[in-house]
Write a protein that holds these residues in place. Structure first.
Motif, PDB file in Angstrom:
ATOM      1  N   ARG A   1       0.846  -1.192   0.000  1.00 60.25           N
ATOM      2  CA  ARG A   1       0.000   0.000   0.000  1.00 60.25           C
ATOM      3  C   ARG A   1       0.885   1.247   0.000  1.00 60.25           C
ATOM      4  N   PRO A   2       1.287   1.701  -1.196  1.00 58.52           N
ATOM      5  CA  PRO A   2       2.151   2.886  -1.246  1.00 58.52           C
ATOM      6  C   PRO A   2       1.426   4.157  -0.822  1.00 58.52           C
ATOM      7  N   ARG A   3       0.112   4.200  -1.058  1.00 57.80           N
ATOM      8  CA  ARG A   3      -0.707   5.315  -0.612  1.00 57.80           C
ATOM      9  C   ARG A   3      -1.989   4.772  -0.004  1.00 57.80           C
ATOM     10  N   ARG A   4      -2.743   5.644   0.631  1.00 56.28           N
ATOM     11  CA  ARG A   4      -3.927   5.213   1.370  1.00 56.28           C
ATOM     12  C   ARG A   4      -4.962   4.548   0.464  1.00 56.28           C
ATOM     13  N   ALA A   5      -5.163   5.066  -0.725  1.00 52.79           N
ATOM     14  CA  ALA A   5      -6.215   4.561  -1.619  1.00 52.79           C
ATOM     15  C   ALA A   5      -5.653   3.724  -2.767  1.00 52.79           C
TER      16      ALA A   5
ATOM     17  N   PHE B   1      -3.792  -4.477  -9.236  1.00 53.70           N
ATOM     18  CA  PHE B   1      -3.641  -3.085  -8.807  1.00 53.70           C
ATOM     19  C   PHE B   1      -5.028  -2.522  -8.523  1.00 53.70           C
ATOM     20  N   SER B   2      -5.215  -1.970  -7.335  1.00 51.02           N
ATOM     21  CA  SER B   2      -6.498  -1.396  -6.936  1.00 51.02           C
ATOM     22  C   SER B   2      -6.303   0.046  -6.508  1.00 51.02           C
ATOM     23  N   THR B   3      -7.269   0.887  -6.866  1.00 50.42           N
ATOM     24  CA  THR B   3      -7.198   2.287  -6.474  1.00 50.42           C
ATOM     25  C   THR B   3      -8.599   2.878  -6.446  1.00 50.42           C
ATOM     26  N   VAL B   4      -8.729   3.990  -5.769  1.00 49.27           N
ATOM     27  CA  VAL B   4      -9.988   4.733  -5.703  1.00 49.27           C
ATOM     28  C   VAL B   4      -9.725   6.136  -6.238  1.00 49.27           C
ATOM     29  N   ARG B   5     -10.539   6.566  -7.217  1.00 48.27           N
ATOM     30  CA  ARG B   5     -10.397   7.883  -7.827  1.00 48.27           C
ATOM     31  C   ARG B   5     -11.760   8.562  -7.883  1.00 48.27           C
ATOM     32  N   SER B   6     -11.731   9.884  -7.840  1.00 46.85           N
ATOM     33  CA  SER B   6     -12.954  10.683  -7.919  1.00 46.85           C
ATOM     34  C   SER B   6     -13.011  11.394  -9.262  1.00 46.85           C
TER      35      SER B   6
ATOM     36  N   PHE C   1      -7.784  -8.826 -16.405  1.00 51.36           N
ATOM     37  CA  PHE C   1      -9.100  -8.303 -16.096  1.00 51.36           C
ATOM     38  C   PHE C   1      -9.018  -6.817 -15.735  1.00 51.36           C
ATOM     39  N   LEU C   2     -10.148  -6.155 -15.911  1.00 44.28           N
ATOM     40  CA  LEU C   2     -10.289  -4.740 -15.563  1.00 44.28           C
ATOM     41  C   LEU C   2     -11.716  -4.545 -15.079  1.00 44.28           C
ATOM     42  N   GLN C   3     -11.884  -3.935 -13.924  1.00 42.21           N
ATOM     43  CA  GLN C   3     -13.224  -3.687 -13.405  1.00 42.21           C
ATOM     44  C   GLN C   3     -13.281  -2.320 -12.729  1.00 42.21           C
ATOM     45  N   ASP C   4     -14.479  -1.752 -12.762  1.00 43.59           N
ATOM     46  CA  ASP C   4     -14.689  -0.417 -12.199  1.00 43.59           C
ATOM     47  C   ASP C   4     -16.046  -0.397 -11.512  1.00 43.59           C
ATOM     48  N   ARG C   5     -16.046  -0.062 -10.254  1.00 42.13           N
ATOM     49  CA  ARG C   5     -17.299   0.125  -9.499  1.00 42.13           C
ATOM     50  C   ARG C   5     -17.494   1.630  -9.315  1.00 42.13           C
ATOM     51  N   TRP C   6     -18.446   2.153 -10.066  1.00 39.70           N
ATOM     52  CA  TRP C   6     -18.633   3.608 -10.157  1.00 39.70           C
ATOM     53  C   TRP C   6     -19.847   4.011  -9.334  1.00 39.70           C
ATOM     54  N   ARG C   7     -19.585   4.790  -8.319  1.00 39.01           N
ATOM     55  CA  ARG C   7     -20.670   5.313  -7.477  1.00 39.01           C
ATOM     56  C   ARG C   7     -20.969   6.732  -7.934  1.00 39.01           C
ATOM     57  N   MET C   8     -22.017   6.846  -8.751  1.00 39.86           N
ATOM     58  CA  MET C   8     -22.363   8.151  -9.322  1.00 39.86           C
ATOM     59  C   MET C   8     -23.033   9.061  -8.291  1.00 39.86           C
ATOM     60  N   THR C   9     -23.986   8.527  -7.547  1.00 38.95           N
ATOM     61  CA  THR C   9     -24.655   9.253  -6.461  1.00 38.95           C
ATOM     62  C   THR C   9     -24.865   8.276  -5.316  1.00 38.95           C
ATOM     63  N   ASP C  10     -25.458   8.760  -4.248  1.00 41.49           N
ATOM     64  CA  ASP C  10     -25.731   7.887  -3.112  1.00 41.49           C
ATOM     65  C   ASP C  10     -26.714   6.774  -3.474  1.00 41.49           C
ATOM     66  N   ARG C  11     -27.483   6.962  -4.540  1.00 42.16           N
ATOM     67  CA  ARG C  11     -28.505   5.988  -4.918  1.00 42.16           C
ATOM     68  C   ARG C  11     -28.214   5.270  -6.244  1.00 42.16           C
ATOM     69  N   VAL C  12     -27.156   5.658  -6.923  1.00 36.59           N
ATOM     70  CA  VAL C  12     -26.847   5.074  -8.236  1.00 36.59           C
ATOM     71  C   VAL C  12     -25.412   4.556  -8.232  1.00 36.59           C
ATOM     72  N   ILE C  13     -25.265   3.245  -8.509  1.00 36.77           N
ATOM     73  CA  ILE C  13     -23.954   2.605  -8.584  1.00 36.77           C
ATOM     74  C   ILE C  13     -23.909   1.743  -9.840  1.00 36.77           C
ATOM     75  N   GLY C  14     -22.842   1.889 -10.584  1.00 40.20           N
ATOM     76  CA  GLY C  14     -22.658   1.078 -11.791  1.00 40.20           C
ATOM     77  C   GLY C  14     -21.389   0.275 -11.707  1.00 40.20           C
ATOM     78  N   GLU C  15     -21.429  -0.941 -12.262  1.00 41.23           N
ATOM     79  CA  GLU C  15     -20.251  -1.794 -12.288  1.00 41.23           C
ATOM     80  C   GLU C  15     -20.040  -2.324 -13.694  1.00 41.23           C
ATOM     81  N   TRP C  16     -18.805  -2.328 -14.115  1.00 36.12           N
ATOM     82  CA  TRP C  16     -18.480  -2.882 -15.417  1.00 36.12           C
ATOM     83  C   TRP C  16     -17.084  -3.498 -15.363  1.00 36.12           C
ATOM     84  N   GLY C  17     -16.798  -4.370 -16.314  1.00 40.87           N
ATOM     85  CA  GLY C  17     -15.493  -5.016 -16.316  1.00 40.87           C
ATOM     86  C   GLY C  17     -15.328  -5.875 -17.568  1.00 40.87           C
TER      87      GLY C  17
END
Length: 222
Positions: free
Chosen positions: A87-91, A143-148, A206-222
């Motif tokens: 874990r080189p950085r927190r996210a 490799f895992s990361t979180v981006r905004s 593999f490549l996957q992305d869990r995208w949280r657009m709003t508090d009520r909308v989440i999309g996943e693709w890979g």
């Protein structure tokens, strides 16, 4: 952190229809397990090792197959795995897994000779001897990361490679099939010992992305 375990197995079973001094079959074995966990800077390591040894004595023993024609099967092998979590950085996290396993199995008859099969049962000795060895090596990197960006993205990308190999030999003796009166009905003979080998390589990504657009909308693709 260190954890270890050691197990001994002993199982014996009696076939009541056979003479008492030749009626037992058994399974005997040893299983060991070791795990080591360590932290070095931003790296967390886990190493596991699991060797084993097993003997199956008089396999297939029953009323019509006495100990003379019931082979022994020996199995032994090990598995080793290394996990590195960085874990080189927190996210951000890198995860590396390397594993290797090897297993060997041998089927052993009690003596050289002819195996006879008749209506009253089998006699002589088990007709086949064989050895086989298989091995696998697997390497994976993730490799895992979180981006905004227009919401929160939990992304993961990775690659996995697997190498497998097999090698074996088999040697069979003569088998005679006899009628109830003892006369020969059929004789089976085999050519000399045979050898088999094989190997394969598999690679995946593999490549996957869990995208949280709003508090009520989440999309996943890979």
């Amino acid at each position: 952190f260190l954890a270890q375990s050691l197990q001994f197995h002993h199982h014996q079973e009696r076939v009541t229809s056979l003479p008492r001094d030749a009626a037992d079959l058994g399974v005997h074995g040893i299983d060991a397990f070791t795990r080591v966990d360590a932290r070095v800077g931003a790296h967390e390591f886990t190493v596991t090792a699991s060797p084993f040894l097993q003997r199956l004595q008089f396999v297939g023993l029953d009323t019509f197959h006495p100990q003379a024609v019931a082979p022994d099967v020996h199995q032994r092998g090990y598995g080793v795995t290394l996990l590195d979590t960085w874990r080189p950085r927190r996210a951000t996290m890198f995860e590396t897994v390397v594993s290797h396993g090897r297993q060997r199995q041998s089927v052993e008859s009690r003596a050289d000779g002819v195996m006879t099969i008749a209506p009253v049962g089998a006699d002589g000795t088990f007709f086949n001897r064989s050895n086989r060895t298989s091995a696998t090596t697997q390497v994976s990197e993730a490799f895992s990361t979180v981006r905004s960006f227009m919401g929160d993205h939990a992304m993961k990308v990775g690659i996995d490679a697997l190498w497998s190999s097999f090698a074996g030999t088999s040697s069979s003796g003569t088998v005679e099939i006899r009628r109830g009166d003892g006369t020969l009905a059929e004789r089976l003979t085999f050519d000399g010992a045979s050898a088999q080998t094989g190997q394969s390589t598999d690679v995946g990504a593999f490549l996957q992305d869990r995208w949280r657009m709003t508090d009520r909308v989440i999309g996943e693709w890979g």
